[in-house]
Structure formats: C-alpha cells, structure tokens
Scaffold this active site. Structure first.
Site, PDB file in Angstrom:
ATOM      1  N   ASP A  94      32.606  29.853  33.769  1.00 49.96           N
ATOM      2  CA  ASP A  94      32.277  29.874  35.188  1.00 49.96           C
ATOM      3  C   ASP A  94      31.294  30.996  35.534  1.00 49.96           C
ATOM      4  O   ASP A  94      31.173  31.978  34.811  1.00 49.96           O
ATOM      5  CB  ASP A  94      33.548  30.119  36.021  1.00 49.96           C
ATOM      6  CG  ASP A  94      34.489  28.926  36.017  1.00 49.96           C
ATOM      7  OD1 ASP A  94      34.228  27.950  35.292  1.00 49.96           O
ATOM      8  OD2 ASP A  94      35.499  28.995  36.746  1.00 49.96           O
TER       9      ASP A  94
ATOM     10  N   HIS B  84      29.916  25.180  41.009  1.00 53.55           N
ATOM     11  CA  HIS B  84      30.929  26.150  41.436  1.00 53.55           C
ATOM     12  C   HIS B  84      30.473  26.778  42.765  1.00 53.55           C
ATOM     13  O   HIS B  84      30.628  27.966  42.956  1.00 53.55           O
ATOM     14  CB  HIS B  84      31.009  27.182  40.308  1.00 53.55           C
ATOM     15  CG  HIS B  84      32.191  28.089  40.295  1.00 53.55           C
ATOM     16  ND1 HIS B  84      33.478  27.688  40.556  1.00 53.55           N
ATOM     17  CD2 HIS B  84      32.278  29.432  40.006  1.00 53.55           C
ATOM     18  CE1 HIS B  84      34.295  28.744  40.435  1.00 53.55           C
ATOM     19  NE2 HIS B  84      33.583  29.799  40.112  1.00 53.55           N
TER      20      HIS B  84
ATOM     21  N   HIS C  81      34.435  33.298  31.617  1.00 52.16           N
ATOM     22  CA  HIS C  81      33.288  33.595  32.479  1.00 52.16           C
ATOM     23  C   HIS C  81      32.104  34.020  31.619  1.00 52.16           C
ATOM     24  O   HIS C  81      32.212  35.017  30.891  1.00 52.16           O
ATOM     25  CB  HIS C  81      33.658  34.685  33.487  1.00 52.16           C
ATOM     26  CG  HIS C  81      34.722  34.249  34.460  1.00 52.16           C
ATOM     27  ND1 HIS C  81      36.071  34.305  34.158  1.00 52.16           N
ATOM     28  CD2 HIS C  81      34.628  33.704  35.698  1.00 52.16           C
ATOM     29  CE1 HIS C  81      36.762  33.825  35.189  1.00 52.16           C
ATOM     30  NE2 HIS C  81      35.919  33.449  36.136  1.00 52.16           N
TER      31      HIS C  81
ATOM     32  N   HIS D 129      29.348  31.208  45.779  1.00 53.58           N
ATOM     33  CA  HIS D 129      30.665  31.636  45.326  1.00 53.58           C
ATOM     34  C   HIS D 129      31.461  32.377  46.413  1.00 53.58           C
ATOM     35  O   HIS D 129      31.962  33.495  46.180  1.00 53.58           O
ATOM     36  CB  HIS D 129      30.526  32.525  44.081  1.00 53.58           C
ATOM     37  CG  HIS D 129      31.763  32.575  43.224  1.00 53.58           C
ATOM     38  ND1 HIS D 129      32.869  33.349  43.532  1.00 53.58           N
ATOM     39  CD2 HIS D 129      32.071  31.948  42.067  1.00 53.58           C
ATOM     40  CE1 HIS D 129      33.787  33.196  42.584  1.00 53.58           C
ATOM     41  NE2 HIS D 129      33.335  32.348  41.690  1.00 53.58           N
TER      42      HIS D 129
HETATM   43 ZN   LIG Z   1      34.130  31.798  39.795  1.00 53.04          ZN
END
Ligand SMILES: [Zn+2]
Length: 303
Positions: free
Chosen positions: A74, A125, A230, A129
């Site tokens: 992510d 995503h 991540h 964010h």
């Molecule tokens: Zn995130």
C-alpha cells in the site's frame, strides 16, 4: 594450441550456465531462486457487484489454499523504495498487488508503469489517503476514490495495452476505515474492496527484524491469506527477501490477486463506472496534482 584450448573454456562454461538456467526457466523454476517456481499462481477474484475480501473485516476472502499468501503493498509508488521492492520480488519470481495512492501515481507515473511492466496488479487507495473516508461527505469521498483510479489510469495511458490491463477494479480504504455506503457505491461500479487477513505493523516505528517476526507470527496464526505491507517503508524492503525465504522454507507459497477477466471488463464499461469513461475527468486529475501532500496515517484496524 594450448592457449586456444584454454580460451574456449569460458565460452563453454557460459554456454552451460545459460543452458542450465534456460532449462530451469523452461522447467518452471525461478532462475534466481531455483528451488522455487518461476511463475506466481494467480488467484482470480470476482469484482462483480463489488465484493469485499479479507476476513480481518469481512466474512469472505479470496480462495487461497493452505499456506498460500498474497502479498499486497500500500501507499506507493515511492521513489526511494518501490524499485527496491520490485527488484526483490523479481529475484524471488513473485508477483504481487499494489494499492497506490493517486497523488503519488501522478507524481511518479514512471513507477506506476514499472510496477505494471513487471507483471504486478495495481489497485488503488484514494487520491490523498485521507485517514478516514467516513469523515468526508459522500461526494468528497467518492471524488477521492475516483481520482485515485484516474491518476493510475493517466500514468498508464502511454503504457502497452497489456500493462494498462494491470489496473484492476480493486480498492482498499485508507486505514481500512470502510463505510457501508461507500462499499455499496463501489459495488455499483463493480469495484472490489480489499481488507486483509494479516498485517506486519510495518507502519509502526519498529525495526525490520520485528516487522519480519510479526509478519511470520501473524501469518502462522491464520495459515493463509492476504498480507498488507507498505512499499513506502525502507524497513519493509530490508526484511522482504529474508521474510520470503523463511516463509518458503516453512512450506508457504505466494500467490497473486488479480481480477477475474470478465468482471474486470464489466467494471471498465459500467455506466458511471470508476474505470469507465463516463466519470473520467483527466482535467480534474491534472488540476489535482497541485493539491496538498497525502497524510499517510496508520491503519487503526491493524493496531
Ligand atoms: Zn494506506
């Protein structure tokens, strides 16, 4: 004569090495990690009517076999770290799924194209964010989601068709802070929502050894599923190769989440679809590049 014989040897050795590695690749072994397969098993998931995947939050998940793990990354693409992650995945012949932040996709479109060119699936995503889409108005939240998809689409516009198809109708809520209304809205557009089975706390200020330890522990406690990492974190890249090797030694294998082709096509042509032309607004996405930096908040559900 003697000199000529000696000089032939490097060529023979080179030919042998090439033929061995070619044979291995043909036999389905990873040339740079030859105990393991060259190809990652693809797990196709439906996106029709916007299902939700990941038993940390939802009742169903992708159909993975015992000891199968799907890697997801992510918050990227990240100029310092994403290429490192891609190189490690290549070395182990593993394909993954990246949930990108639109703002960064707009800032580093070459990295978006690189992720796609190396065979990874791309979901999105949001654009900036925001920590919780629940705190935004429905219109603002939908705009955040749409812009995330638009930014990746724009980055991939100049890529080969095969690479453009790597963008899947896959969405992950920032902080995993979902809402029923937004899941319904995504569902009308045939976009699937992804949670996970486990995380590794790699957004917390802990070292790479501890991230690795927690990833292995969390996976062992469930046995199969979707892992959130991540690609913005250097310490995640630091532990990734060792983590992969340990998991494989313990009998785990890695699989890739990808959209089932017919439902992906349906998402691409849905009336008012996120991936369809109806709501697409390139001017909107370009204008938004001047917006403020994303705030990459931790994922509270994973605490
Ligand atoms: Zn995130």
């Amino acid at each position: 004569m003697g000199v000529r014989h000696i000089s032939i040897w490097p060529a023979i050795v080179t030919m042998l090495v090439f033929s061995i590695s070619a044979a291995r690749a043909d036999d389905g072994f990873c040339p740079t990690d030859p105990a393991y397969p060259a190809a990652t098993r693809i797990v196709h998931v439906s996106t029709e009517d916007g299902p939700t995947y990941g038993t940390m939050q939802y009742s169903q998940t992708a159909s993975l076999g015992p000891k199968e793990v799907a890697l997801t990354f992510d918050d990227g693409p990240n100029p310092d770290n994403t290429l490192r992650i891609l190189d490690i995945l290549d070395r182990h012949c593993i394909k993954a799924t990246f949930f990108m932040v639109g703002y960064y996709a707009g800032k580093h479109p070459e990295l978006v194209r690189e992720v796609a060119a190396r065979g990874h699936v791309i979901g999105t995503h949001t654009w900036l964010h925001p920590n919780s889409l629940r705190q935004l108005s429905p219109v603002q939240a939908q705009r955040e989601i749409r812009r995330g998809f638009e930014a990746v689409e724009t980055a991939l516009a100049s890529a080969p068709t095969e690479d453009r198809r790597r963008l899947a109708p896959f969405f992950r809520f920032p902080g995993l802070n979902d809402s029923a209304a937004l899941i319904h809205w995504l569902g009308e557009r045939h976009v699937a929502t992804f949670s996970c089975e486990f995380g590794a706390d790699d957004w917390k200020p802990i070292g790479s050894a501890e991230i690795r330890r927690r990833a292995i522990r969390n996976i062992a406690s469930v046995g199969r599923g979707i892992l959130i990492l991540h690609d913005t974190k250097p310490r995640t890249a630091d532990m990734l190769s060792s983590f992969i090797m340990t998991m494989r030694e313990q009998g785990y294998s890695f699989v890739q989440l990808a959209a089932e082709p017919t439902s992906a096509a349906r998402a691409a042509t849905a009336p008012n679809g996120i991936l369809g032309a109806a709501e697409r607004s390139v001017a909107d996405a370009q204008q938004a590049v001047t917006a403020t930096e994303p705030s990459l908040e931790p994922d509270p559900v994973l605490r």
